[in-house]
Scaffold this active site. Structure first.
Site: not given
Ligand code: ADP
Ligand code: MG
Length: 229
Positions: A7-9, A11, A13, A27, A132
């Site tokens: 995921k690249q956003g 805030e 990646r 993260k 959240d």
């Molecule tokens: N430990 C993990 N294992 C698998 N997928 C994950 C995990 N943590 C996050 N993700 C995936 O990445 C996305 C974004 O992670 P998240 O921690 O919610 O960060 P953000 O602050 O960008 O929302 C999640 O919605 C999920 O799809």
């Molecule tokens: Mg999230």
């Protein structure tokens, strides 16, 4: 080294990497150029610490959350356990709706809501406020068979906005955030929240009526604000 970016956003990646030989999820939060440098670094540190603390609290209380393998405050990174086969609750709900007959859909989603509600109850019983709660911050991790999502465990993630608080107000706000998120993301399934709340009441500790009353108060305030504009 080519990194698999999940995921690249704006805030930050998320990408797959290794830590001490274990495949993990990293993260990373970006530096915000428009923000004051010291403030930006403080906010990022706060979020990384909040995430680590909450995960430790969860795991001590027997609540599933991805293990944190390593944090690097200077590089703004958290290395955590990666649930390779998991999908978000958002995706799961959308899939069930598309793939199943209405009766089965309702049955599966009721079961999911009972699980989610019970976990939020456990979080709040331990005074962990998630901060959240959305269906993108809940993972559905298949047990045994990789693609059978109906046999799963539910894992909460994204604790960067979490904090510790014993009071009913913060718990009520946590629930309200979730209700709003569900109504906008899953508007075709308006019954999800009530099933979550039902399961929540049984697990959130002995002050469930106080918390639910607070939640209703927060919701009423929210309505009033919307009416005023
Ligand atoms: N430990 C993990 N294992 C698998 N997928 C994950 C995990 N943590 C996050 N993700 C995936 O990445 C996305 C974004 O992670 P998240 O921690 O919610 O960060 P953000 O602050 O960008 O929302 C999640 O919605 C999920 O799809
Ligand atoms: Mg999230």
């Amino acid at each position: 080294m080519s990194l698999e970016v999940l995921k690249q956003g704006a805030e930050g990646r998320l990408y797959i990497d290794e830590f001490k030989g274990e495949k993990c999820l990293v993260k990373e939060r970006f530096v915000k150029r428009y923000r004051h440098v010291a403030l930006d670094s403080q906010i990022t540190r706060q979020r990384i610490k909040a995430e680590t603390k909450a995960v430790t609290r969860c795991r001590n209380a027997g609540i599933l959350a991805p293990r944190i393998l390593h944090t690097d405050l200077n590089e703004r990174k958290i290395y955590m356990e990666y649930f390779k086969h998991a999908i978000t609750a958002k995706e799961y709900i959308q899939r069930v709706v598309v793939e199943q007959l209405p009766e089965t859909t309702e049955q599966l989603l009721k079961k999911l809501c009972a699980e989610i509600g019970a976990i939020i109850g456990q979080l709040h019983a331990n005074n962990i406020i998630h901060g959240d709660l959305t269906t993108s911050n809940i993972l559905i991790n298949p047990k045994e068979e990789q693609h059978d999502f109906n046999k799963h465990e539910v894992v909460f993630i994204d604790f960067g906005l979490s904090h510790y608080n014993q009071g009913a107000e913060d718990k009520g706000v946590d629930l309200y955030v979730l209700e709003r998120a569900l109504l906008s993301t899953h508007s075709e399934q308006p019954y999800l929240f009530e099933h979550i709340l039902e399961a929540y009441r049984k697990k959130c500790g002995d002050d469930e009526n106080i918390v639910v009353a607070k939640f209703e108060e927060v919701r009423a305030r929210g309505r009033k604000r919307t009416m005023i504009g």
